[in-house]
Design an enzyme around this catalytic site. Structure first.
Site, PDB file in Angstrom:
ATOM      1  N   ASN A  33      17.617  16.966 -17.877  1.00  0.00           N
ATOM      2  CA  ASN A  33      16.890  16.771 -19.141  1.00  0.00           C
ATOM      3  C   ASN A  33      16.049  18.004 -19.472  1.00  0.00           C
ATOM      4  O   ASN A  33      15.160  17.945 -20.320  1.00  0.00           O
ATOM      5  CB  ASN A  33      16.002  15.517 -19.087  1.00  0.00           C
ATOM      6  CG  ASN A  33      14.882  15.659 -18.081  1.00  0.00           C
ATOM      7  OD1 ASN A  33      14.877  16.586 -17.272  1.00  0.00           O
ATOM      8  ND2 ASN A  33      13.933  14.743 -18.115  1.00  0.00           N
ATOM      9  N   TYR A 146       4.672  14.571  -4.951  1.00  0.00           N
ATOM     10  CA  TYR A 146       5.979  15.129  -4.576  1.00  0.00           C
ATOM     11  C   TYR A 146       6.355  14.687  -3.158  1.00  0.00           C
ATOM     12  O   TYR A 146       7.447  14.160  -2.928  1.00  0.00           O
ATOM     13  CB  TYR A 146       5.908  16.650  -4.651  1.00  0.00           C
ATOM     14  CG  TYR A 146       7.200  17.381  -4.377  1.00  0.00           C
ATOM     15  CD1 TYR A 146       8.297  17.254  -5.228  1.00  0.00           C
ATOM     16  CD2 TYR A 146       7.318  18.228  -3.275  1.00  0.00           C
ATOM     17  CE1 TYR A 146       9.475  17.959  -4.985  1.00  0.00           C
ATOM     18  CE2 TYR A 146       8.493  18.932  -3.029  1.00  0.00           C
ATOM     19  CZ  TYR A 146       9.570  18.797  -3.891  1.00  0.00           C
ATOM     20  OH  TYR A 146      10.731  19.491  -3.648  1.00  0.00           O
TER      21      TYR A 146
END
Ligand code: UDP
Length: 315
Positions: A33, A146
């Site tokens: 994306n 993360y």
């Protein structure tokens, strides 16, 4: 000929993987994306008839027609600066995105490979880090978005392997550099090289005594190919054990670029790992893999890439 789907295929590592499978004559579907990826990364092979691009956020259901032999999940912000700016998309792509990619692999009876990271070791208390080490991660610190997403991704990948008999692989990727890194992604390699080439000070965080071990992207791609060919379901470290301090790395960049830039010390970011060095004995034993590209050789190619990009910007 096999059919590969690579999430994050327009990213730095993803695009090198797409290219390598196309070179071997396979079909590649790249799903991205452009959150941190870029169209120019896939430009050189986008017109290949065996290549297809799908603009899609993989944190949402992934719908693909036809069969697939491999699903490789590489979509994620990967620079600390990026995942601090995109904390929720980072958590989502590591959790929901991994779940969707696993579901797709299961529906297609495809082999699944997860791009994991040395960040699962957090700020490690052992050195070098082997795959048996469980890590030292701060779940509520800024990097937790993360680290914990990738730790969850490893856990759900093993669950799909154990409970659904999915054929899975997990690669723990250590610091990797090379052409197609984003110029302003905030990581140390693009930062230092562009600063050196522009004659700006090199921003060393803390005293620059923290260590990293840098691997050239071609070595990583070879390691991933070997892992896919293997039957190893537990995580495998892929990285270059050549460890150095960040300050030594800054001096190396000054030497290789011939730059007269100075060094400027900046505050050390919170939870910045103090040491990082892969133990690659498992990759050597199980995959017969070890890195081949020296730091000087890999950096020369990377500096050339950034030099060209900076020239283009001037035009
Ligand atoms: N770093 C630095 N100057 C910069 C960018 C990064 O000194 O301009 C340091 C950072 O603090 C870390 C190391 O370089 O210790 C590697 O940082 P990077 O962002 O590349 O990734 P990490 O290995 O921390 O995930």
């Amino acid at each position: 000929m096999a059919r590969y789907l690579i999430t994050g295929g327009a990213g730095f590592i993803g695009s090198h993987l797409c290219e390598s499978f196309l070179k071997q004559g396979h079909e590649v579907i790249c799903v991205d994306n452009y959150s941190t990826g870029a169209q120019e990364n896939i430009f050189s092979f986008a017109s290949n008839p065996r290549f297809r691009f799908l603009d899609h956020n993989v944190s949402r259901f992934i719908d693909i027609g036809g069969s697939l032999n491999y699903v490789l999940h590489f979509a994620s912000p990967a620079s600390p600066v990026d995942y601090l700016e995109l904390p929720i998309p980072t958590l989502k792509v590591g959790s929901l995105g991994t779940h969707n990619a696993l579901g797709l692999a299961r529906a297609k009876k495809a082999v699944f490979l997860l791009a994991s990271t040395s960040e699962v070791y957090g700020d490690p208390l052992v050195r070098p880090q082997n795959e048996e080490y469980w890590g030292n991660v701060n779940p509520v610190g800024p990097r937790g978005v993360y680290d914990e997403a990738k730790r969850f991704a490893e856990a759900i990948t093993m669950a799909y392997h154990r409970y659904h008999n999915l054929d899975t692989r997990i690669v723990r990727i250590f610091n990797t550099y090379g052409p197609r890194m984003r110029m302003r992604d905030g990581r140390v390699v693009p930062n230092f090289i562009t600063q050196a080439l522009k004659g700006e000070p090199l921003t060393v965080y803390g005293q620059g005594e923290q260590t990293r071990s840098f691997q050239y992207v071609d070595d990583l791609v070879t390691g991933i190919h070997r892992l896919l060919e293997s039957q190893e379901h537990l995580p495998v470290n892929i990285g270059n054990p050549h460890e150095m301090t960040v300050l030594q790395f800054a001096k190396k960049i000054l030497e290789l670029t011939g730059s007269k830039s100075s060094i400027e010390y900046k505050p050390l970011p919170q939870d910045d790992p103090q040491v990082r060095q892969p133990d690659i004995s498992k990759a050597k034993r199980v995959l017969n893999w070890e890195p081949k590209v020296s730091l000087d050789e890999g950096l020369a190619k990377t500096i050339e890439y950034f030099r060209t990009r900076l020239e283009e910007q001037k035009v």
